[in-house]
Design a protein around this motif. Structure first.
Motif, PDB file in Angstrom:
ATOM      1  N   THR A  78      19.007 -54.351  31.862  1.00  0.00           N
ATOM      2  CA  THR A  78      17.860 -55.250  31.858  1.00  0.00           C
ATOM      3  C   THR A  78      18.107 -56.433  32.792  1.00  0.00           C
ATOM      4  OG1 THR A  78      18.665 -56.715  30.095  1.00  0.00           O
ATOM      5  CG2 THR A  78      17.546 -54.680  29.399  1.00  0.00           C
ATOM      6  N   ASN A  79      17.239 -57.410  32.719  1.00  0.00           N
ATOM      7  CA  ASN A  79      17.428 -58.608  33.537  1.00  0.00           C
ATOM      8  C   ASN A  79      18.308 -59.646  32.829  1.00  0.00           C
ATOM      9  OD1 ASN A  79      15.673 -59.483  31.580  1.00  0.00           O
ATOM     10  ND2 ASN A  79      14.223 -60.426  32.986  1.00  0.00           N
ATOM     11  N   ASN A  80      19.097 -59.188  31.854  1.00  0.00           N
ATOM     12  CA  ASN A  80      20.046 -60.063  31.172  1.00  0.00           C
ATOM     13  C   ASN A  80      21.355 -59.300  30.956  1.00  0.00           C
ATOM     14  OD1 ASN A  80      21.532 -61.712  29.408  1.00  0.00           O
ATOM     15  ND2 ASN A  80      19.669 -62.534  28.485  1.00  0.00           N
ATOM     16  N   LEU A  81      22.224 -59.383  31.941  1.00  0.00           N
ATOM     17  CA  LEU A  81      23.519 -58.698  31.899  1.00  0.00           C
ATOM     18  C   LEU A  81      24.331 -59.103  30.677  1.00  0.00           C
ATOM     19  CD1 LEU A  81      26.034 -57.225  33.070  1.00  0.00           C
ATOM     20  CD2 LEU A  81      26.368 -59.194  34.556  1.00  0.00           C
ATOM     21  N   TYR A  82      24.316 -60.386  30.349  1.00  0.00           N
ATOM     22  CA  TYR A  82      25.076 -60.896  29.208  1.00  0.00           C
ATOM     23  C   TYR A  82      24.659 -60.169  27.933  1.00  0.00           C
ATOM     24  CZ  TYR A  82      27.629 -64.436  26.522  1.00  0.00           C
ATOM     25  OH  TYR A  82      28.528 -65.083  25.700  1.00  0.00           O
ATOM     26  N   LYS A  83      23.357 -60.091  27.692  1.00  0.00           N
ATOM     27  CA  LYS A  83      22.837 -59.393  26.497  1.00  0.00           C
ATOM     28  C   LYS A  83      23.129 -57.897  26.574  1.00  0.00           C
ATOM     29  CE  LYS A  83      20.732 -62.451  23.867  1.00  0.00           C
ATOM     30  NZ  LYS A  83      21.316 -62.800  22.597  1.00  0.00           N
ATOM     31  N   ASP A  84      23.074 -57.318  27.778  1.00  0.00           N
ATOM     32  CA  ASP A  84      23.369 -55.894  27.932  1.00  0.00           C
ATOM     33  C   ASP A  84      24.789 -55.581  27.463  1.00  0.00           C
ATOM     34  OD1 ASP A  84      20.843 -55.462  28.993  1.00  0.00           O
ATOM     35  OD2 ASP A  84      21.536 -55.395  31.077  1.00  0.00           O
ATOM     36  N   VAL A  85      25.749 -56.442  27.819  1.00  0.00           N
ATOM     37  CA  VAL A  85      27.141 -56.226  27.403  1.00  0.00           C
ATOM     38  C   VAL A  85      27.283 -56.453  25.892  1.00  0.00           C
ATOM     39  CG1 VAL A  85      29.541 -56.990  27.658  1.00  0.00           C
ATOM     40  CG2 VAL A  85      28.089 -56.699  29.692  1.00  0.00           C
ATOM     41  N   GLN A  86      26.645 -57.488  25.375  1.00  0.00           N
ATOM     42  CA  GLN A  86      26.687 -57.723  23.919  1.00  0.00           C
ATOM     43  C   GLN A  86      26.125 -56.522  23.156  1.00  0.00           C
ATOM     44  OE1 GLN A  86      24.555 -61.513  23.520  1.00  0.00           O
ATOM     45  NE2 GLN A  86      26.459 -62.443  22.783  1.00  0.00           N
ATOM     46  N   ASN A  87      25.002 -55.999  23.620  1.00  0.00           N
ATOM     47  CA  ASN A  87      24.396 -54.835  22.958  1.00  0.00           C
ATOM     48  C   ASN A  87      25.285 -53.608  23.064  1.00  0.00           C
ATOM     49  OD1 ASN A  87      22.146 -56.294  22.154  1.00  0.00           O
ATOM     50  ND2 ASN A  87      20.960 -55.750  23.965  1.00  0.00           N
ATOM     51  N   LEU A  88      25.951 -53.452  24.197  1.00  0.00           N
ATOM     52  CA  LEU A  88      26.875 -52.329  24.371  1.00  0.00           C
ATOM     53  C   LEU A  88      28.027 -52.433  23.377  1.00  0.00           C
ATOM     54  CD1 LEU A  88      27.615 -49.820  26.074  1.00  0.00           C
ATOM     55  CD2 LEU A  88      28.915 -51.348  27.539  1.00  0.00           C
ATOM     56  N   TYR A  89      28.529 -53.636  23.168  1.00  0.00           N
ATOM     57  CA  TYR A  89      29.594 -53.836  22.184  1.00  0.00           C
ATOM     58  C   TYR A  89      29.144 -53.428  20.791  1.00  0.00           C
ATOM     59  CZ  TYR A  89      33.509 -55.912  24.670  1.00  0.00           C
ATOM     60  OH  TYR A  89      34.618 -56.100  25.465  1.00  0.00           O
ATOM     61  N   LEU A  90      27.944 -53.820  20.424  1.00  0.00           N
ATOM     62  CA  LEU A  90      27.430 -53.428  19.101  1.00  0.00           C
ATOM     63  C   LEU A  90      27.301 -51.918  18.999  1.00  0.00           C
ATOM     64  CD1 LEU A  90      24.709 -56.132  18.360  1.00  0.00           C
ATOM     65  CD2 LEU A  90      26.830 -55.734  17.088  1.00  0.00           C
ATOM     66  N   GLN A  91      26.733 -51.317  20.019  1.00  0.00           N
ATOM     67  CA  GLN A  91      26.522 -49.868  20.030  1.00  0.00           C
ATOM     68  C   GLN A  91      27.841 -49.093  19.971  1.00  0.00           C
ATOM     69  OE1 GLN A  91      24.054 -48.578  23.324  1.00  0.00           O
ATOM     70  NE2 GLN A  91      25.093 -46.629  23.392  1.00  0.00           N
ATOM     71  N   GLU A  92      28.817 -49.521  20.741  1.00  0.00           N
ATOM     72  CA  GLU A  92      30.070 -48.772  20.853  1.00  0.00           C
ATOM     73  C   GLU A  92      31.091 -49.099  19.768  1.00  0.00           C
ATOM     74  OE1 GLU A  92      30.962 -46.261  22.853  1.00  0.00           O
ATOM     75  OE2 GLU A  92      28.931 -46.287  23.680  1.00  0.00           O
ATOM     76  N   PHE A  93      31.149 -50.339  19.304  1.00  0.00           N
ATOM     77  CA  PHE A  93      32.284 -50.761  18.476  1.00  0.00           C
ATOM     78  C   PHE A  93      31.944 -51.174  17.046  1.00  0.00           C
ATOM     79  CE2 PHE A  93      33.445 -51.966  22.920  1.00  0.00           C
ATOM     80  CZ  PHE A  93      34.447 -51.022  23.100  1.00  0.00           C
ATOM     81  N   GLU A  94      30.679 -51.352  16.724  1.00  0.00           N
ATOM     82  CA  GLU A  94      30.334 -51.908  15.415  1.00  0.00           C
ATOM     83  C   GLU A  94      30.815 -51.026  14.267  1.00  0.00           C
ATOM     84  OE1 GLU A  94      28.833 -54.800  12.733  1.00  0.00           O
ATOM     85  OE2 GLU A  94      29.625 -54.806  14.764  1.00  0.00           O
ATOM     86  N   GLN A  95      30.627 -49.720  14.353  1.00  0.00           N
ATOM     87  CA  GLN A  95      31.058 -48.818  13.285  1.00  0.00           C
ATOM     88  C   GLN A  95      32.577 -48.880  13.103  1.00  0.00           C
ATOM     89  OE1 GLN A  95      29.084 -47.198  11.127  1.00  0.00           O
ATOM     90  NE2 GLN A  95      30.942 -46.622  10.043  1.00  0.00           N
ATOM     91  N   SER A  96      33.292 -48.889  14.201  1.00  0.00           N
ATOM     92  CA  SER A  96      34.750 -48.973  14.136  1.00  0.00           C
ATOM     93  C   SER A  96      35.196 -50.311  13.545  1.00  0.00           C
ATOM     94  CB  SER A  96      35.340 -48.789  15.535  1.00  0.00           C
ATOM     95  OG  SER A  96      36.739 -48.777  15.501  1.00  0.00           O
ATOM     96  N   ARG A  97      34.497 -51.391  13.894  1.00  0.00           N
ATOM     97  CA  ARG A  97      34.815 -52.718  13.352  1.00  0.00           C
ATOM     98  C   ARG A  97      34.614 -52.739  11.842  1.00  0.00           C
ATOM     99  NH1 ARG A  97      32.590 -57.267  11.468  1.00  0.00           N
ATOM    100  NH2 ARG A  97      30.491 -56.417  11.566  1.00  0.00           N
ATOM    101  N   LEU A  98      33.519 -52.159  11.375  1.00  0.00           N
ATOM    102  CA  LEU A  98      33.244 -52.121   9.933  1.00  0.00           C
ATOM    103  C   LEU A  98      34.301 -51.310   9.184  1.00  0.00           C
ATOM    104  CD1 LEU A  98      29.358 -51.674  10.040  1.00  0.00           C
ATOM    105  CD2 LEU A  98      30.643 -53.757   9.424  1.00  0.00           C
ATOM    106  N   GLU A  99      34.695 -50.171   9.750  1.00  0.00           N
ATOM    107  CA  GLU A  99      35.738 -49.340   9.132  1.00  0.00           C
ATOM    108  C   GLU A  99      37.071 -50.082   9.085  1.00  0.00           C
ATOM    109  OE1 GLU A  99      35.746 -45.757  11.453  1.00  0.00           O
ATOM    110  OE2 GLU A  99      33.768 -45.149  10.707  1.00  0.00           O
ATOM    111  N   TYR A 100      37.398 -50.762  10.167  1.00  0.00           N
ATOM    112  CA  TYR A 100      38.638 -51.534  10.231  1.00  0.00           C
ATOM    113  C   TYR A 100      38.631 -52.640   9.170  1.00  0.00           C
ATOM    114  CZ  TYR A 100      42.018 -54.950  11.982  1.00  0.00           C
ATOM    115  OH  TYR A 100      43.047 -55.844  12.085  1.00  0.00           O
ATOM    116  N   ASN A 101      37.540 -53.388   9.096  1.00  0.00           N
ATOM    117  CA  ASN A 101      37.448 -54.487   8.128  1.00  0.00           C
ATOM    118  C   ASN A 101      37.527 -53.990   6.689  1.00  0.00           C
ATOM    119  OD1 ASN A 101      37.309 -56.415  10.113  1.00  0.00           O
ATOM    120  ND2 ASN A 101      35.115 -56.764   9.928  1.00  0.00           N
TER     121      ASN A 101
END
Length: 197
Positions: free
Chosen positions: A47-70
């Motif tokens: 999109t026209n917001n690279l910062y948000k694109d990376v934040q959204n990618l982090y949620l998409q790729e790592f959120e499940q793993s973060r929850l399992e780890y926690n």
């Protein structure tokens, strides 16, 4: 400078975006926020917001793993509240990586008009698709073509992802594991061959 680089190209050897501050700078540069030249770029991925694109990618790729780890942590101080912030605040990992893809040199582009230059949209779209196939563990957040410099080139920002990690989260950022000297050279050769085809 290029002789000392890992891939032997004219790219910089350290393509890291180390933290949120660096990501914000890349956002301003890549999307031409600092000089109001957004009309001289083309966003081909994201999109026209690279910062948000990376934040959204982090949620998409790592959120499940973060929850399992926690869920496995018995101490609150070991839990990770936000993986994007966790990596950004760390000195051990890089938040994201950036590739710059340029086809042709200054001499090639000096006599080309805007119509010819803008035809590169299709070529660079293919380069993004090729990169996804060649390096599926590098998750692309944003790709932007710049037309306001000597030759049209594309900035690709993404996150190298590794899975099945033994320590910490099972899925993590992994630049040093993914981008070895050998692999960088292989990626460059495969991208060049894909572009020629």
């Amino acid at each position: 400078m290029s002789k000392e680089n890992v891939s032997g190209t004219t790219s910089f050897s350290n393509n890291a975006i180390q933290n949120a501050k660096d990501l914000s700078k890349a956002n301003k540069h890549n999307l031409r926020d600092y000089d109001r030249k957004a009309h001289e770029i083309e966003i081909v991925f994201g999109t026209n917001n690279l910062y948000k694109d990376v934040q959204n990618l982090y949620l998409q790729e790592f959120e499940q793993s973060r929850l399992e780890y926690n869920a496995k942590q018995t101490r609150e101080d070991r839990k990770i509240n936000n993986y994007f912030d966790h990596i950004s605040d760390s000195k051990l990992w890089d938040l994201a990586c950036e590739f710059i893809i340029e086809l042709g040199d200054m001499d090639f582009w000096q006599d080309k008009d805007d119509e010819y230059r803008f035809k590169m949209i299709d070529v660079y779209n293919e380069q993004v698709n090729d990169l996804i196939k060649i390096l599926p563990t590098f998750k692309i957040a944003n790709a932007t073509i710049h037309y306001d410099e000597t030759s049209p080139h594309m900035h690709v920002v993404g996150v190298p992802v590794i899975e099945n990690c033994k320590r910490g989260m099972k899925k993590q950022v992994g630049k040093s594991q993914l981008f070895t000297k050998t692999l960088l050279s292989e990626i460059q050769d495969k991208m060049r061959n894909a572009c020629i085809k």
